[in-house]
Design an enzyme around this catalytic site. Structure first.
Site, PDB file in Angstrom:
ATOM      1  N   GLY A 212      -5.112  -5.177   5.500  1.00 22.47           N
ATOM      2  CA  GLY A 212      -4.354  -6.126   4.696  1.00 22.47           C
ATOM      3  C   GLY A 212      -4.948  -7.517   4.671  1.00 22.47           C
TER       4      GLY A 212
ATOM      5  N   GLU B 261      -4.464 -12.239  14.005  1.00 20.23           N
ATOM      6  CA  GLU B 261      -4.054 -10.843  13.945  1.00 20.23           C
ATOM      7  C   GLU B 261      -5.211  -9.916  14.285  1.00 20.23           C
ATOM      8  OE1 GLU B 261      -0.734  -9.215  11.236  1.00 20.23           O
ATOM      9  OE2 GLU B 261      -2.573  -8.634  10.187  1.00 20.23           O
TER      10      GLU B 261
ATOM     11  N   GLU C  95      10.238  -5.801   3.676  1.00 26.19           N
ATOM     12  CA  GLU C  95      10.411  -7.122   3.097  1.00 26.19           C
ATOM     13  C   GLU C  95      10.019  -7.129   1.615  1.00 26.19           C
ATOM     14  OE1 GLU C  95       8.908  -7.898   7.402  1.00 26.19           O
ATOM     15  OE2 GLU C  95       8.503  -6.472   5.778  1.00 26.19           O
TER      16      GLU C  95
ATOM     17  N   LYS D  59       9.233  -5.041  14.218  1.00 29.49           N
ATOM     18  CA  LYS D  59       9.689  -4.323  13.023  1.00 29.49           C
ATOM     19  C   LYS D  59      10.668  -3.217  13.395  1.00 29.49           C
ATOM     20  CE  LYS D  59       5.649  -4.814   9.980  1.00 29.49           C
ATOM     21  NZ  LYS D  59       4.610  -4.025   9.265  1.00 29.49           N
TER      22      LYS D  59
ATOM     23  N   LYS E 136       0.827  -1.211   0.000  1.00 26.94           N
ATOM     24  CA  LYS E 136       0.000   0.000   0.000  1.00 26.94           C
ATOM     25  C   LYS E 136       0.861   1.262   0.000  1.00 26.94           C
ATOM     26  CE  LYS E 136      -3.789   0.104   2.456  1.00 26.94           C
ATOM     27  NZ  LYS E 136      -4.757   0.228   3.584  1.00 26.94           N
TER      28      LYS E 136
ATOM     29  N   HIS F 295      -2.837 -38.721   9.815  1.00 29.29           N
ATOM     30  CA  HIS F 295      -1.639 -39.495  10.120  1.00 29.29           C
ATOM     31  C   HIS F 295      -0.604 -38.646  10.852  1.00 29.29           C
ATOM     32  CE1 HIS F 295      -2.906 -42.986   7.700  1.00 29.29           C
ATOM     33  NE2 HIS F 295      -3.564 -42.074   7.021  1.00 29.29           N
TER      34      HIS F 295
END
Length: 515
Positions: A253, A339, A199, A481, A193, A370
């Site tokens: 997001g 979140e 990242e 961050k 945005k 399993h």
């Protein structure tokens, strides 16, 4: 409703008998505790409820302001109070010509203007034989959403075009995607945005260097597009702002896959099917907005979750799709739920004193059978389960699908009813009484996938209202961050021991010595 009132209300509800007894005494519950929403058949009969408990949970939702907060969200009010924003992902799938307002302005026209822009671009890419590979570069909701949907709708994708998704700042992620790519046939979608997510931009610059080394600087304009609102940064990167697709600050997001963030999906499945996807969302939006609470699927399922989290102390929830295409759906729901409602501060700023936000996890069936089903059936922790399955597969192997669905039905039955062990074989005891929901549809189509996502979105909204938290901010991601941005230059430049604790300084020193 504060935590004490919630706990008191739940404590007043009776704890029903074992599910074996409930079904024996009331065989009609198998038909009564089912709700149909659009194409979804939702069976919640195998839960620790009876009519009294269900009525009490519905009444609790009615007393807790769920309707008012729902209506405020649909009206464009700033229900995200900590960021002073509206929460209007429901407008992303509103039909053209409808009216939904934010700050006095109708936003539906803007949404469809971007959809039309996306559609024209997607059609051009789908018609261009030179493009065979679309690489979406994002993180969080800008990756989990489109990556999950692309895999889920693989049966509908363009036969020439494949999509890859890069999110992790670990260089192995982008390296693996580029290693199998041809620069001349690759289109990059950079989804950020602000066009400042570290990242995403790190991966995008690596992709840009790879492209320019092969094709030259001019190729950036033809091989990169942006999903962003920051035209200045997009242009600085070298992307033509005519190929920039925007969205709005009222789109979170993790609620954005049905916005321009879904551009890679639209390219893969085509604009018409993408609009079918949006229509599926809208069908459930309208159900949530209009259905009485006693018949309202998101409300009922949300209150069952509250019943278990706060009434029984069950801390986790498993989502188990019996569809290989939904392999990323549990991870998508982890972000959506954890979140959103993993909060310890209420809307009024006071501390939360009870449980919020369950730990969400899961894997596709039958793989999980399993692995972790041992714990589901005989472990000391009770894990409520959502099973998801479909009557008709997209593959031709009917025998496989019959076996798959037989396993889904069997696991639901076994969890609920269990089996008593023979004398001398206590290890064969299955206590049962383990609650589960079964969600079925005829086939996994774009519309059905939209319906599933919207169902869980509104479950999260209802539970956030009950717990009194803001489901639409995510301040918990900020501290890590900030510290990472501080530490990054210390790994190559001068460290600042005074800025960190002794253990962190030791970690930095270890890395510097081996770098």
């Amino acid at each position: 409703m504060d935590t004490a009132d919630l706990n008191s209300a739940l404590a007043e509800l009776p704890r029903p008998a074992h599910l074996r007894t409930l079904f024996a005494d009331d065989p009609g519950r198998a038909q009564r505790y089912v709700v149909d929403v659009a194409d979804l058949r939702i069976d919640y009969s195998k839960h620790r409820i009876d009519d009294t408990v269900l009525a009490g949970l519905v009444s609790l939702a009615e007393r807790s302001g769920v309707a008012a907060r729902r209506d405020a969200m649909f009206a464009g009010e700033h229900v995200n109070v900590t960021e002073d924003r509206a929460v209007m992902h429901v407008a992303l799938r509103a039909p053209a010509g409808s009216v939904m307002t934010v700050d006095g302005a109708d936003v539906v026209g803007d949404v469809h203007e971007v959809l039309d822009q996306m559609s024209a671009f997607a059609d051009r890419v789908r018609a261009d034989d030179r493009i065979t590979h679309v690489v979406n570069i994002g993180i969080g909701g800008s990756d989990l959403g489109p990556a999950m949907v692309y895999r889920a709708l693989d049966a509908y994708r363009h036969e020439r075009i494949r999509c890859s998704f890069v999110s992790n700042v670990d260089g192995a992620d982008i390296a693996g995607v580029l290693a199998g790519s041809d620069p001349a046939s690759t289109l990059f979608v950079v989804a950020s945005k602000t066009f400042g997510t570290i990242e995403t931009l790190t991966n995008a610059r690596t992709a840009r260097t790879w492209l320019v080394d092969a094709l030259g600087e001019d190729a950036v304009r033809d091989h990169f597009v942006a999903v962003s609102t920051n035209a200045e940064r997009v242009a600085e990167f070298g992307i033509d702002t005519a190929n920039m697709f925007g969205f709005w600050d009222w789109v979170g997001g993790r609620y954005s896959v049905d916005s321009a963030i879904g551009l890679s999906v639209m390219i893969a499945i085509g604009p018409d099917r993408f609009r079918d996807f949006l229509h599926g969302f809208h069908l459930v939006d309208e159900h949530f907005r209009t259905a009485p609470f006693a018949e309202n699927a998101p409300v009922i399922l949300a209150m069952l979750g509250v019943w278990y989290s706060n009434g029984f102390g069950f801390d986790t929830k498993a989502v188990l799709p019996y569809a290989e295409e939904l392999g990323r759906f549990p991870a998508y729901l982890q972000q959506l739920d954890m979140e959103s409602n993993g909060k310890s501060v209420r809307l009024d700023g006071t501390p939360v004193t009870g449980a919020t936000g369950p730990i969400v996890w899961g894997e596709p069936g039958t793989n999980g059978q399993h692995a972790f089903y041992q714990l589901l059936h005989q472990g000391t922790r009770i894990v409520p389960v959502d099973f998801i399955g479909f009557a008709t597969p997209h593959h031709p192997h009917r025998e496989h699908h019959d076996l798959l669905m037989a396993n889904l039905f069997a696991q639901s039955e076994a969890l609920a009813f269990g089996r008593d062990a023979s004398p001398g074989e206590p290890y064969r005891q299955f206590d049962g009484d383990r609650p589960n929901t079964v969600i079925l549809a005829e086939q996994l189509t774009p519309s059905v996938l939209g319906q599933l996502i919207a169902l869980y979105e509104h479950i999260v909204h209802v539970q956030g209202t009950i717990w009194g938290v803001n489901s639409y901010d995510q301040w918990g991601v900020e501290l890590g961050k900030e510290l990472a941005n501080q530490i990054t230059p210390e790994l190559t430049g001068e460290p600042d021991p005074s800025a960190h604790d002794a253990a962190t300084n030791a970690l930095i020193a270890w890395y510097r010595a081996l770098r």
